[in-house]
Design a protein around this motif. Structure first.
Motif, mmCIF file in Angstrom:
data_model
loop_
_atom_site.group_PDB
_atom_site.id
_atom_site.type_symbol
_atom_site.label_atom_id
_atom_site.label_comp_id
_atom_site.label_asym_id
_atom_site.label_seq_id
_atom_site.Cartn_x
_atom_site.Cartn_y
_atom_site.Cartn_z
ATOM 1 N N LEU A 1 -33.391 -11.231 -24.111
ATOM 2 C CA LEU A 1 -32.248 -11.860 -23.448
ATOM 3 C C LEU A 1 -32.694 -12.994 -22.526
ATOM 4 C CD1 LEU A 1 -30.169 -8.684 -22.536
ATOM 5 C CD2 LEU A 1 -29.589 -10.426 -24.216
ATOM 6 N N PHE A 2 -31.746 -13.833 -22.164
ATOM 7 C CA PHE A 2 -32.012 -14.875 -21.179
ATOM 8 C C PHE A 2 -31.967 -14.275 -19.782
ATOM 9 C CE2 PHE A 2 -29.940 -17.699 -24.441
ATOM 10 C CZ PHE A 2 -31.100 -18.399 -24.753
ATOM 11 N N ASP A 3 -32.663 -14.935 -18.843
ATOM 12 C CA ASP A 3 -32.398 -14.667 -17.436
ATOM 13 C C ASP A 3 -32.306 -16.009 -16.716
ATOM 14 O OD1 ASP A 3 -35.041 -15.469 -16.440
ATOM 15 O OD2 ASP A 3 -35.763 -13.650 -17.430
ATOM 16 N N GLU B 1 -18.634 2.103 -29.473
ATOM 17 C CA GLU B 1 -17.549 2.506 -28.563
ATOM 18 C C GLU B 1 -16.199 2.004 -29.052
ATOM 19 O OE1 GLU B 1 -20.281 0.931 -27.498
ATOM 20 O OE2 GLU B 1 -21.323 2.340 -26.170
ATOM 21 N N ARG C 1 -22.976 -17.636 -19.623
ATOM 22 C CA ARG C 1 -22.875 -17.136 -18.239
ATOM 23 C C ARG C 1 -24.197 -17.288 -17.511
ATOM 24 N NH1 ARG C 1 -19.376 -11.622 -18.256
ATOM 25 N NH2 ARG C 1 -19.961 -11.691 -16.059
ATOM 26 N N VAL C 2 -25.299 -16.980 -18.207
ATOM 27 C CA VAL C 2 -26.608 -17.119 -17.557
ATOM 28 C C VAL C 2 -26.896 -18.604 -17.328
ATOM 29 C CG1 VAL C 2 -29.008 -16.390 -17.607
ATOM 30 C CG2 VAL C 2 -27.318 -15.074 -18.859
ATOM 31 N N LYS D 1 -16.049 -0.849 -20.223
ATOM 32 C CA LYS D 1 -17.065 -1.330 -21.130
ATOM 33 C C LYS D 1 -16.463 -2.351 -22.107
ATOM 34 C CE LYS D 1 -20.660 1.636 -22.551
ATOM 35 N NZ LYS D 1 -21.886 1.051 -22.956
ATOM 36 N N ILE E 1 -31.341 -3.200 -32.513
ATOM 37 C CA ILE E 1 -30.027 -2.820 -31.999
ATOM 38 C C ILE E 1 -29.709 -3.586 -30.721
ATOM 39 C CG2 ILE E 1 -30.173 -0.518 -33.018
ATOM 40 C CD1 ILE E 1 -30.631 0.556 -30.131
ATOM 41 N N GLN E 2 -30.643 -4.407 -30.258
ATOM 42 C CA GLN E 2 -30.441 -5.139 -29.000
ATOM 43 C C GLN E 2 -29.598 -6.394 -29.245
ATOM 44 O OE1 GLN E 2 -31.406 -3.222 -26.833
ATOM 45 N NE2 GLN E 2 -32.989 -2.022 -27.862
ATOM 46 N N PHE F 1 -22.071 -3.686 -14.828
ATOM 47 C CA PHE F 1 -23.053 -2.641 -15.142
ATOM 48 C C PHE F 1 -23.528 -2.888 -16.563
ATOM 49 C CE2 PHE F 1 -23.512 1.211 -17.715
ATOM 50 C CZ PHE F 1 -24.578 1.835 -17.092
ATOM 51 N N LEU F 2 -24.822 -3.095 -16.720
ATOM 52 C CA LEU F 2 -25.355 -3.346 -18.060
ATOM 53 C C LEU F 2 -26.412 -2.305 -18.419
ATOM 54 C CD1 LEU F 2 -25.646 -5.189 -20.585
ATOM 55 C CD2 LEU F 2 -27.452 -6.386 -19.352
ATOM 56 N N PRO F 3 -26.129 -1.451 -19.405
ATOM 57 C CA PRO F 3 -27.129 -0.459 -19.820
ATOM 58 C C PRO F 3 -28.082 -1.016 -20.876
ATOM 59 C CG PRO F 3 -25.076 -0.093 -21.000
ATOM 60 C CD PRO F 3 -24.877 -1.334 -20.158
ATOM 61 N N ILE G 1 -22.621 -14.536 -23.715
ATOM 62 C CA ILE G 1 -23.457 -14.153 -22.571
ATOM 63 C C ILE G 1 -24.392 -15.301 -22.165
ATOM 64 C CG2 ILE G 1 -25.268 -13.042 -23.976
ATOM 65 C CD1 ILE G 1 -24.069 -11.857 -20.514
ATOM 66 N N SER H 1 -21.683 -3.924 -24.453
ATOM 67 C CA SER H 1 -22.069 -2.723 -23.707
ATOM 68 C C SER H 1 -21.938 -2.865 -22.199
ATOM 69 C CB SER H 1 -23.496 -2.314 -24.077
ATOM 70 O OG SER H 1 -24.369 -3.402 -23.926
ATOM 71 N N ILE H 2 -21.712 -4.088 -21.713
ATOM 72 C CA ILE H 2 -21.594 -4.261 -20.264
ATOM 73 C C ILE H 2 -20.264 -3.691 -19.770
ATOM 74 C CG2 ILE H 2 -20.375 -6.484 -20.096
ATOM 75 C CD1 ILE H 2 -22.593 -7.355 -18.160
ATOM 76 N N MET H 3 -20.250 -3.277 -18.508
ATOM 77 C CA MET H 3 -18.974 -2.902 -17.872
ATOM 78 C C MET H 3 -18.642 -3.941 -16.821
ATOM 79 S SD MET H 3 -19.465 1.190 -17.230
ATOM 80 C CE MET H 3 -17.789 1.723 -16.942
ATOM 81 N N ILE I 1 -20.912 -14.462 -12.151
ATOM 82 C CA ILE I 1 -21.121 -15.399 -13.255
ATOM 83 C C ILE I 1 -22.119 -14.788 -14.235
ATOM 84 C CG2 ILE I 1 -21.835 -17.733 -13.909
ATOM 85 C CD1 ILE I 1 -20.912 -18.633 -11.096
ATOM 86 N N SER I 2 -23.377 -14.645 -13.809
ATOM 87 C CA SER I 2 -24.373 -14.079 -14.721
ATOM 88 C C SER I 2 -24.716 -12.646 -14.347
ATOM 89 C CB SER I 2 -25.647 -14.918 -14.706
ATOM 90 O OG SER I 2 -26.654 -14.233 -15.414
ATOM 91 N N CYS J 1 -24.644 -7.523 -25.725
ATOM 92 C CA CYS J 1 -24.734 -7.429 -24.270
ATOM 93 C C CYS J 1 -23.336 -7.294 -23.668
ATOM 94 C CB CYS J 1 -25.442 -8.676 -23.744
ATOM 95 S SG CYS J 1 -25.716 -8.656 -21.983
#
Lengths: 184, 357
Positions: B338-340, B34, B260-261, B7, B114-115, A35-37, B257, B174-176, A60-61, B171
């Protein structure tokens, strides 16, 4: 199978809580989830977006250019992310706030006046649950209705019975909309 | 213990508690809030102390004091706050005190955004403060890895009597995702009398000054031993993931991150028959030099540095190892962009197609 979902709307509509609930539900069902906010510096009212990825094996991604499923909770969200839905995907639109005509014909569109239904049911705060219901009804393949009902039981265990009943009703209403859209 | 959805920032905080961290001081900044939020209630539960300092400078100096008292101490921040802590981190290194510094990085320079971004690579690996010291820098790519490196961070910090940095993009902060925590650790306090002002072992007690001034000859001796430590890190402590390198004609280099992408994009390119591999540094310092030394440069047609920093920051470290034996391309984004998967796929594909001409 790896499935991605983007939920977008404005702060306060329950974008993040819906995303976390879906991710947690998937995890409880034995899947992997991320989950990414993403949000701006505003405390409320700014644009809110989250990405949920669910998979049978390790993810993975957690980032992708296009998603399999999209929930848009207001007009800005639709304008910004409507094009990021993969062809053949599922779009759930909260038509109480998405006002423009949804023109994509290469995706399944579920139109749900979620805010209006939520107010009818008794609390606008359950609009996000209605939209999750629509996602399930449209067979987006991320979580099942049973698993989501169990999640609601867990989440609202400490609240009054009426709160849980309201959320159950909201989910069921959403599922109906999803199913109808599939039939159409 | 079962895997739980958590998180990134909270996972680091819990891992720190389980590693024996009992003191945290910090000052709020997105995207790492957090960590202090979690520790503000979690540390008192285990008899630890949480302080929200009046500033970053105050916070890092409280960590300085706690470390000198033999307590496993940590502070966390993001880019702008880490800059403010630079003086204190340098003092920790100068006084040879162990502590863990977490940077959940964001766009820069200045207030930046803040990103998420990876624009603090050079700061972390080359000069985290004045005076020419280095710290080990861990850059986890998954939350499980973040838990594991945090859990082990004090082992390195205390072994070396030197601060350790955990550098993770916003990234991952904040990711869970699912993590599994190791058991609560009872840190071995044998030998800590060397820096712990509260401990005496036998007759030994090393009185320490928190603001030491060294005569020049002694300082040079200290600098030399610091250099020897860095050389030991390079020999013994490099952590790296090498992915599909054996037959690789193109080698992507990415951490956190971005890695991973990149990996997802590489799997797609592999499906199409393109021989692409990945070097993912887990320790940014010491840098995984070996991984580049053992590449077959008869076979490798290109190296692609993929990072969330413009201008690229890891590029120079890669270049020092590749030594002109293959061209190095950069595919970067920054400032919070960010990358995708499509972006990295297309960028690598373009390089491959260009090379084929």
């Amino acid at each position: 199978m790896k499935k991605s979902l983007v939920i977008s709307g404005s702060g306060g509509q329950g974008v993040m809580s819906a995303g976390i609930m879906i991710a947690q539900t998937a995890v409880d069902a034995g899947k992997c989830a991320t989950f990414l906010p993403e949000y701006g510096p505003e405390q409320r009212g700014g644009s809110a977006k989250c990405t949920v990825v669910v998979n049978d094996t390790e993810i993975i991604s957690p980032l992708m250019a296009k998603c399999d499923t999209l929930i848009v909770m207001n007009e800005q969200a639709y304008a910004k992310f409507g094009k990021n839905l993969k062809s053949g995907g599922v779009m759930i639109a909260n038509t109480s706030r998405v006002t423009s005509e949804i023109t994509r014909d290469d995706v399944t569109v579920v139109r749900v006046p979620a805010d209006d239904i939520a107010v009818e049911l008794g609390n606008i705060k359950c609009a996000n649950i209605i939209l999750i219901g629509a996602l399930i009804g449209a067979e987006a393949g991320i979580i099942t209705e049973e698993a989501m009902l169990a999640s609601l039981d867990k989440k609202f265990a400490s609240k009054k019975k009426e709160v849980l009943a309201l959320n159950h009703a909201a989910l069921k209403k959403g599922v109906e909309y999803g199913r109808q859209a599939l039939k159409a | 213990m079962a895997k739980i959805l958590m998180k990134g920032n909270e996972a680091i905080a819990e891992a720190a508690v389980r590693a024996g961290c009992r003191f945290f001081a910090g000052y709020p900044i997105t995207p790492q809030n957090e960590i202090p939020e979690y520790l503000s209630w979690r540390l008192p539960e285990v008899g630890g102390v949480f302080v929200q300092g009046e500033s970053e400078v105050a916070s890092v100096n409280m960590v300085y004091g706690a470390a000198a008292s033999g307590c496993r101490a940590m502070t966390s921040s993001s880019g702008p706050g880490i800059s403010l802590k630079a003086e204190g981190i340098s003092y920790l290194a100068g006084t040879q005190l162990p502590a863990v510094i977490v940077n959940i990085s964001r766009g820069g320079p200045g207030l930046g955004s803040i990103q998420p971004a990876q624009q603090d690579y050079l700061q972390a690996t080359k000069a985290l403060g004045h005076g020419g010291f280095r710290v080990m820098v861990f850059a986890p790519a998954t939350l499980q890895e973040a838990v594991d490196v945090t859990y082990n961070a004090w082992e390195y910090a205390e072994r070396d009597r030197n601060p350790v940095m955990i550098l993770m993009d916003g990234c991952l902060g904040s990711i869970m995702e699912q993590v599994e925590f190791p058991e609560m650790k009872e840190p071995d306090r044998k030998g800590t009398h060397a820096w712990d002002l509260n401990r005496v072992e036998g007759e030994k007690r090393s009185a320490r000054l928190l603001l030491p001034y060294f005569p020049e000859a002694l300082l040079e001796v200290k600098n030399k031993s610091h250099k020897a430590m860095i050389e030991r890190w390079q020999k013994n402590d490099v952590q790296v993931e090498e992915f599909m390198l054996e037959d690789a004609e193109y080698v992507a280099v990415a951490y956190g991150i971005s890695a991973r992408v990149a990996k997802e994009a590489i799997l797609r390119l592999r499906d199409e028959g393109h021989k692409v591999g990945l070097i993912r540094p887990i320790t940014l310092f010491p840098f995984p030099k070996e991984s580049f030394q053992k590449l077959n440069y008869e076979q490798v047609k290109g190296i692609i540095d993929i990072e969330l920093a413009i201008p690229a920051q890891m590029h120079d470290d890669i270049a020092l190892e590749v030594l002109g034996r293959a061209p190095i391309h950069d595919y970067c984004r920054s400032g919070g962009m960010l990358f995708d998967d499509d972006g990295i796929y297309n960028a690598v594909k373009k390089i491959i197609d260009g090379g084929a001409k």
